[in-house]
Design a protein around this motif. Structure first.
Motif, mmCIF file in Angstrom:
data_model
loop_
_atom_site.group_PDB
_atom_site.id
_atom_site.type_symbol
_atom_site.label_atom_id
_atom_site.label_comp_id
_atom_site.label_asym_id
_atom_site.label_seq_id
_atom_site.Cartn_x
_atom_site.Cartn_y
_atom_site.Cartn_z
ATOM 1 N N ASP A 51 0.820 -1.203 0.000
ATOM 2 C CA ASP A 51 0.000 0.000 0.000
ATOM 3 C C ASP A 51 0.863 1.267 0.000
ATOM 4 O O ASP A 51 1.731 1.439 0.859
ATOM 5 C CB ASP A 51 -0.923 0.000 1.220
ATOM 6 N N GLY A 52 0.633 2.131 -0.978
ATOM 7 C CA GLY A 52 1.337 3.405 -1.050
ATOM 8 C C GLY A 52 2.619 3.385 -1.847
ATOM 9 O O GLY A 52 3.252 4.431 -2.025
ATOM 10 N N ARG A 53 3.025 2.239 -2.380
ATOM 11 C CA ARG A 53 4.262 2.169 -3.162
ATOM 12 C C ARG A 53 4.026 2.661 -4.591
ATOM 13 O O ARG A 53 2.916 2.615 -5.106
ATOM 14 C CB ARG A 53 4.800 0.734 -3.218
ATOM 15 N N GLU A 54 5.114 3.085 -5.220
ATOM 16 C CA GLU A 54 5.026 3.446 -6.626
ATOM 17 C C GLU A 54 4.766 2.179 -7.449
ATOM 18 O O GLU A 54 5.398 1.143 -7.214
ATOM 19 C CB GLU A 54 6.326 4.105 -7.089
ATOM 20 N N PRO A 55 3.848 2.234 -8.404
ATOM 21 C CA PRO A 55 3.533 1.040 -9.200
ATOM 22 C C PRO A 55 4.748 0.430 -9.878
ATOM 23 O O PRO A 55 4.899 -0.791 -9.940
ATOM 24 C CB PRO A 55 2.520 1.555 -10.224
ATOM 25 N N GLY A 56 5.639 1.285 -10.395
ATOM 26 C CA GLY A 56 6.826 0.771 -11.058
ATOM 27 C C GLY A 56 7.723 -0.018 -10.120
ATOM 28 O O GLY A 56 8.359 -1.001 -10.524
ATOM 29 N N GLN A 57 7.788 0.400 -8.857
ATOM 30 C CA GLN A 57 8.596 -0.320 -7.878
ATOM 31 C C GLN A 57 8.012 -1.707 -7.610
ATOM 32 O O GLN A 57 8.753 -2.682 -7.461
ATOM 33 C CB GLN A 57 8.675 0.472 -6.579
ATOM 34 N N ILE A 58 6.688 -1.794 -7.539
ATOM 35 C CA ILE A 58 6.043 -3.095 -7.311
ATOM 36 C C ILE A 58 6.362 -4.045 -8.462
ATOM 37 O O ILE A 58 6.738 -5.204 -8.257
ATOM 38 C CB ILE A 58 4.520 -2.923 -7.157
ATOM 39 N N VAL A 59 6.217 -3.551 -9.691
ATOM 40 C CA VAL A 59 6.474 -4.382 -10.862
ATOM 41 C C VAL A 59 7.942 -4.784 -10.948
ATOM 42 O O VAL A 59 8.278 -5.944 -11.226
ATOM 43 C CB VAL A 59 6.036 -3.650 -12.148
ATOM 44 N N ASP A 60 8.844 -3.838 -10.693
ATOM 45 C CA ASP A 60 10.273 -4.137 -10.787
ATOM 46 C C ASP A 60 10.680 -5.202 -9.772
ATOM 47 O O ASP A 60 11.464 -6.115 -10.091
ATOM 48 C CB ASP A 60 11.098 -2.868 -10.571
#
Length: 299
Positions: A51-60
């Motif tokens: 929750d609250g993370r940048e989407p790109g960070q989650i995908v990476d």
């Protein structure tokens, strides 16, 4: 080389599907063009543990974890075509290569088509949103607008008072019936029938009406139409069904399409555009594909 499964689309659903197959020690190929649907937003919400993370960070991070499995290969390309052949599929990519797979997972996503109002497109994912659960809380109880783009706007208008005082901009697109009007009144929703001609603002959002009035809001929610981000499902002959925002690939309980051996997950097959749901559907699909590989000789 023959892959046991080829996953087209390496965003949340595709990554999740691939992870199940990688953990089953299956040889898979991930093909991804790098165009996530939620690339316009700064932070993702509502996904447990992220929750609250940048989407790109989650995908990476998800990709890094997936690629730690030795049976996975990744191709940063666009898949442009698929041919059905005995025992599987031939997937062709934009760089003129071809790959053979026994199973195919379509995690190709959708493209949002927004109302054609000046100023809306550039604020998409920043001040204009589609999912209250993803973005409502961050408006901090401020005034919220619902911009009608379809009859489905009534659901936004009924939901959003839980996140802040709500004005429903009908925009000459939708007129509530008597029962809906009573429901909106009970929820404290204000109605605005004047046409919206422009959207502006930086830290707040300003809606300019045809009569010159300007409404200042913390955020706006609307209902984009969606279309398939890839033509592959249609070219394969997959059946579609009409969802609340557009057509979606029809799948059965095992996430298989009408074309044997072709499975689909994520926004391309489900009218629910959240990261958490996409990840869950991807996990279901990856497991279903594994089961189909186990029993393929009995098919």
């Amino acid at each position: 080389m023959t892959f046991e499964a080829i996953v087209i689309g390496g965003s949340y659903a595709g990554l999740s599907a691939g992870l199940q197959l990688a953990r089953a020690r299956r040889k898979i190929l991930m093909i991804d063009a790098g165009l996530r649907r939620n690339r316009f937003i700064g932070h993702s919400h509502g996904f447990l543990g992220q929750d609250g993370r940048e989407p790109g960070q989650i995908v990476d991070e998800a990709r890094r974890q997936l690629m730690a499995y030795p049976s996975v290969e990744w191709l940063a390309q666009s898949a442009i075509g698929v041919k059905i052949e005995a025992g599987g599929f031939i997937v062709s990519t934009q760089d003129e290569r071809s790959f053979h797979g026994l199973r195919l997972i379509l995690a190709t996503g959708v493209v949002d088509e927004l109302p054609g109002i000046p100023g809306l497109q550039e604020r998409w994912g920043k001040q204009v949103f589609h999912c209250p659960y993803c973005h409502g809380y961050e408006l901090n109880g401020g005034p919220i607008g619902v911009l009608a783009a379809s009859p489905g706007a009534i659901h936004h208008a009924m939901m959003l008072p839980d996140w802040g005082p709500t004005t429903f901009f009908l925009n000459q697109v939708f007129e509530p019936d008597s029962e809906q009007l009573a429901g909106l009144a009970a929820r404290g929703v204000l109605l605005e029938r004047e046409a919206v001609i422009a959207i502006g603002g930086d830290t707040q959002i300003n809606i300019t009406l045809a009569d010159g009035r300007v409404c200042k809001l913390a955020g706006v929610f609307t209902q984009p139409r969606t279309r398939m981000a890839s033509p592959i499902a249609a070219a394969l002959g997959c059946e579609f069904e009409e969802g609340p925002t557009g057509p979606f690939i029809k799948v059965d309980a095992m996430r298989e399409t009408s074309v044997s051996g072709v499975f689909a997950c994520g926004d391309a097959s489900l009218a629910a555009g959240t990261v958490a749901i996409a990840v869950g559907e991807g996990a279901r699909t990856g497991s279903a594909v594994h089961h189909s590989l186990i029993y393929r000789h009995a098919r």
